[in-house]
Scaffold this motif. Structure first.
Motif, PDB file in Angstrom:
ATOM      1  N   ASP A 126     -10.208 -60.691 -26.972  1.00  0.00           N
ATOM      2  CA  ASP A 126      -9.219 -61.684 -25.577  1.00  0.00           C
ATOM      3  C   ASP A 126      -8.167 -62.223 -26.293  1.00  0.00           C
ATOM      4  OD1 ASP A 126     -11.973 -61.787 -24.020  1.00  0.00           O
ATOM      5  OD2 ASP A 126     -12.963 -63.292 -25.686  1.00  0.00           O
ATOM      6  N   THR A 168      -5.721 -60.661 -20.611  1.00  0.00           N
ATOM      7  CA  THR A 168      -6.347 -59.762 -21.754  1.00  0.00           C
ATOM      8  C   THR A 168      -6.438 -58.661 -21.503  1.00  0.00           C
ATOM      9  OG1 THR A 168      -7.871 -60.720 -20.625  1.00  0.00           O
ATOM     10  CG2 THR A 168      -6.726 -62.064 -21.854  1.00  0.00           C
ATOM     11  N   ALA A 221     -16.791 -60.122 -24.039  1.00  0.00           N
ATOM     12  CA  ALA A 221     -15.628 -61.083 -23.384  1.00  0.00           C
ATOM     13  C   ALA A 221     -15.467 -62.384 -22.238  1.00  0.00           C
ATOM     14  CB  ALA A 221     -14.145 -59.884 -22.932  1.00  0.00           C
ATOM     15  N   ASN A 222     -13.888 -62.736 -22.682  1.00  0.00           N
ATOM     16  CA  ASN A 222     -14.217 -64.546 -21.879  1.00  0.00           C
ATOM     17  C   ASN A 222     -14.141 -64.060 -21.091  1.00  0.00           C
ATOM     18  OD1 ASN A 222     -14.371 -66.841 -21.030  1.00  0.00           O
ATOM     19  ND2 ASN A 222     -13.575 -67.787 -22.955  1.00  0.00           N
ATOM     20  N   LEU A 274     -10.915 -66.582 -19.151  1.00  0.00           N
ATOM     21  CA  LEU A 274      -9.702 -66.617 -19.893  1.00  0.00           C
ATOM     22  C   LEU A 274      -8.718 -66.610 -18.546  1.00  0.00           C
ATOM     23  CD1 LEU A 274     -10.007 -65.143 -23.004  1.00  0.00           C
ATOM     24  CD2 LEU A 274      -9.976 -67.795 -23.151  1.00  0.00           C
ATOM     25  N   THR A 304      -8.075 -65.315 -13.447  1.00  0.00           N
ATOM     26  CA  THR A 304      -8.721 -64.486 -14.064  1.00  0.00           C
ATOM     27  C   THR A 304      -9.433 -63.174 -13.779  1.00  0.00           C
ATOM     28  OG1 THR A 304     -10.327 -65.077 -13.174  1.00  0.00           O
ATOM     29  CG2 THR A 304      -9.591 -67.285 -14.554  1.00  0.00           C
TER      30      THR A 304
END
Length: 120
Positions: free
Chosen positions: A40, A48, A70-71, A74, A86
């Motif tokens: 990330d 990212t 993985a976020n 973000l 995002t």
């Protein structure tokens, strides 16, 4: 520590750009994860790996990143046209958003179904 992470992730980005294909990205992602890199960690442009993988329609890479934690929420942190976007935005707002390819729809489905996605 952060400078080491930054240089390591920049090397990962160089490998990603060099390969270009979803299979190549997948290999680099797995290797980076095994090396305990923070997947990330953003580039200087604030993007990212998940954001770019979604934008390039690399469905296998997105699936692997989601599996690795993985976020999905973000946001791009550098100023510019993508600021605040995002990975989900990458699918629905970029120049290829209207194409509705199988990869795009598969990634969209994965992101929306992922437990961490804030679709609000």
């Amino acid at each position: 520590v952060q400078n080491k992470q930054r240089s390591d992730i920049l090397l990962v980005w160089q490998k990603l750009w060099a390969t270009g294909s979803d299979a190549g990205w997948l290999e680099v992602i797995v290797s980076a994860h095994q090396g305990r890199l923070d997947l990330d960690f953003p580039t200087p442009e604030g993007e990212t790996i998940l954001y770019k993988a979604a934008g390039y329609r690399h469905a296998k890479s997105v699936a692997q990143l989601l599996e690795l934690g993985a976020n999905t929420n973000l946001q791009v942190t550098a100023m510019g046209n993508d600021y605040g976007n995002t990975a989900l935005h990458a699918l629905v707002t970029d120049l290829r958003a209207g194409e509705q390819s199988q990869a795009q729809l598969r990634i969209l489905s994965m992101l929306l179904a992922h437990r961490s996605t804030d679709a609000a």
